[in-house]
Design an enzyme around this catalytic site. Structure first.
Site, PDB file in Angstrom:
ATOM      1  N   ASP A  64       0.868  -1.173   0.000  1.00 31.65           N
ATOM      2  CA  ASP A  64       0.000   0.000   0.000  1.00 31.65           C
ATOM      3  C   ASP A  64       0.912   1.233   0.000  1.00 31.65           C
ATOM      4  O   ASP A  64       2.091   1.145   0.365  1.00 31.65           O
ATOM      5  CB  ASP A  64      -0.881  -0.045   1.255  1.00 31.65           C
ATOM      6  CG  ASP A  64      -1.682   1.218   1.447  1.00 31.65           C
ATOM      7  OD1 ASP A  64      -2.426   1.584   0.518  1.00 31.65           O
ATOM      8  OD2 ASP A  64      -1.538   1.862   2.511  1.00 31.65           O
ATOM      9  N   ASP A  97      -1.640  -0.930   5.924  1.00 28.08           N
ATOM     10  CA  ASP A  97      -1.830  -0.255   7.212  1.00 28.08           C
ATOM     11  C   ASP A  97      -3.286  -0.197   7.654  1.00 28.08           C
ATOM     12  O   ASP A  97      -3.581   0.314   8.733  1.00 28.08           O
ATOM     13  CB  ASP A  97      -1.292   1.182   7.137  1.00 28.08           C
ATOM     14  CG  ASP A  97      -2.216   2.103   6.354  1.00 28.08           C
ATOM     15  OD1 ASP A  97      -2.754   3.058   6.946  1.00 28.08           O
ATOM     16  OD2 ASP A  97      -2.437   1.847   5.153  1.00 28.08           O
ATOM     17  N   SER A  98      -4.222  -0.695   6.826  1.00 26.34           N
ATOM     18  CA  SER A  98      -5.637  -0.526   7.174  1.00 26.34           C
ATOM     19  C   SER A  98      -6.466  -1.711   6.711  1.00 26.34           C
ATOM     20  O   SER A  98      -5.980  -2.603   5.999  1.00 26.34           O
ATOM     21  CB  SER A  98      -6.183   0.762   6.554  1.00 26.34           C
ATOM     22  OG  SER A  98      -6.274   0.636   5.148  1.00 26.34           O
ATOM     23  N   LYS A 133      -8.054  -4.401  -4.547  1.00 29.98           N
ATOM     24  CA  LYS A 133      -6.654  -4.703  -4.205  1.00 29.98           C
ATOM     25  C   LYS A 133      -6.354  -6.194  -4.320  1.00 29.98           C
ATOM     26  O   LYS A 133      -5.301  -6.594  -4.825  1.00 29.98           O
ATOM     27  CB  LYS A 133      -6.346  -4.194  -2.791  1.00 29.98           C
ATOM     28  CG  LYS A 133      -6.257  -2.678  -2.689  1.00 29.98           C
ATOM     29  CD  LYS A 133      -5.645  -2.241  -1.365  1.00 29.98           C
ATOM     30  CE  LYS A 133      -5.331  -0.749  -1.372  1.00 29.98           C
ATOM     31  NZ  LYS A 133      -4.584  -0.323  -0.179  1.00 29.98           N
ATOM     32  N   ASP A 174      -0.084   5.126   0.951  1.00 33.17           N
ATOM     33  CA  ASP A 174      -0.250   6.089   2.044  1.00 33.17           C
ATOM     34  C   ASP A 174      -0.240   5.414   3.411  1.00 33.17           C
ATOM     35  O   ASP A 174      -1.004   4.488   3.672  1.00 33.17           O
ATOM     36  CB  ASP A 174      -1.558   6.854   1.866  1.00 33.17           C
ATOM     37  CG  ASP A 174      -1.560   7.700   0.611  1.00 33.17           C
ATOM     38  OD1 ASP A 174      -0.944   8.771   0.616  1.00 33.17           O
ATOM     39  OD2 ASP A 174      -2.164   7.254  -0.389  1.00 33.17           O
ATOM     40  N   ASN A 209      -8.675  -1.846   4.513  1.00 33.25           N
ATOM     41  CA  ASN A 209      -8.889  -1.968   3.062  1.00 33.25           C
ATOM     42  C   ASN A 209      -7.754  -2.724   2.369  1.00 33.25           C
ATOM     43  O   ASN A 209      -7.811  -2.959   1.166  1.00 33.25           O
ATOM     44  CB  ASN A 209      -9.158  -0.611   2.407  1.00 33.25           C
ATOM     45  CG  ASN A 209      -7.912   0.217   2.143  1.00 33.25           C
ATOM     46  OD1 ASN A 209      -6.793  -0.179   2.464  1.00 33.25           O
ATOM     47  ND2 ASN A 209      -8.106   1.378   1.565  1.00 33.25           N
TER      48      ASN A 209
END
Length: 268
Positions: free
Chosen positions: A17, A220-221, A197, A19, A223
């Site tokens: 990912d 990091d999340s 993704k 951001d 998603n």
């Protein structure tokens, strides 16, 4: 901008990912993110491990390139932007979209006209969606903020039902204020059924004749979980969202590229 060279034969793929995983939202953290050390490691690993590296990001292509311009020294081998709805190989200074990627979207029935029709019906249903900044819109993705209210589960069910009628898949993900999102809201993202993704990894598996064990994914999340489910090795960076850490146990000890590099050294 320099580019990574390609190995003679691709045997492994590292997916990250962008951001708050590869790229800190706060520029003050650039110097401690470890990006230069990760790039040096990848340069060696391309030949030693026959691997390629790419971003799978919610940002659109223009935003991803703009945000990383003064941060990276090397462009990745591929960029899957706009939440895995656009895919580009990076070759000789050009972004090359594979014909088979474009064709599968065309065959899905997705169109901006159908999304607009779905949004009009959602509005008539009394559900308010606020359009997100242009950085998070894409050729095949329309993204909105939904601010949390008591009937959220019912709202999400209604949105999903309307989207399905109009040839869209809709994704709901809790927003991350650390990445610049507002508090107490969700991303509501309308994309083609064939994209996401996780679907990017499916595409790479098929086109490179690789298995899940050949993929290493970092995020990091929440998603990123669809990406994680397709990769044999998948990890949250140390600075990941608390909600993601609560749902996914494999969390790195270090943040950003420091964590990515150290885990790759351990595994490869």
């Amino acid at each position: 901008m320099k580019e990574y060279h390609y190995p003679r034969q691709i045997k492994k793929v590292v997916c990250s990912d962008l951001d708050e995983t590869f790229l800190p939202h706060n520029p003050a953290e650039y110097s401690s993110s470890g990006v230069a050390d990760l790039e040096s490691f990848l340069l060696r690993a391309i030949d030693e491990q026959s691997l390629i590296f790419g971003w799978i990001t919610g940002s659109n292509l223009d935003a991803a390139l703009r945000k990383t311009k003064d941060y990276i020294s090397y462009l990745p081998h591929f960029i899957a932007s706009s939440l895995g709805t656009e895919f580009y190989w990076v070759k000789n200074g050009k972004m090359v979209e594979p014909l088979e990627w474009k064709q599968k979207i065309e065959n899905s029935g997705y169109s901006s006209r159908e999304v607009s029709r779905a949004l009009a019906i959602i509005k008539l249903s009394g559900i308010e969606l606020l359009e997100e900044p242009q950085d998070y819109q894409g050729k095949y993705k329309s993204t909105f903020y939904y601010f949390i209210r008591a009937q959220m589960e019912e709202d999400f069910q209604i949105i999903s039902q309307i989207a399905a009628v109009h040839h869209c898949k809709v994704l709901f993900n809790r927003c991350n204020p650390a990445a610049g999102d507002p508090e107490n809201c969700y991303d509501v993202e309308f994309i083609p059924h064939c994209c996401g993704k996780g679907e990017v990894i499916d595409f790479l598996k098929e086109n490179l004749s690789l298995s899940s064990e050949d993929f290493y994914a970092f995020g990091d999340s929440c998603n990123d979980f669809s990406m994680f489910s397709r990769a044999g090795h998948a990890f949250l960076v140390g600075n990941a969202e608390t909600s993601a850490k609560e749902d996914y146990p494999a969390v790195l000890n270090e943040n950003y590229c420091v964590g990515i590099r150290n885990k790759l050294i351990e595994l490869l």
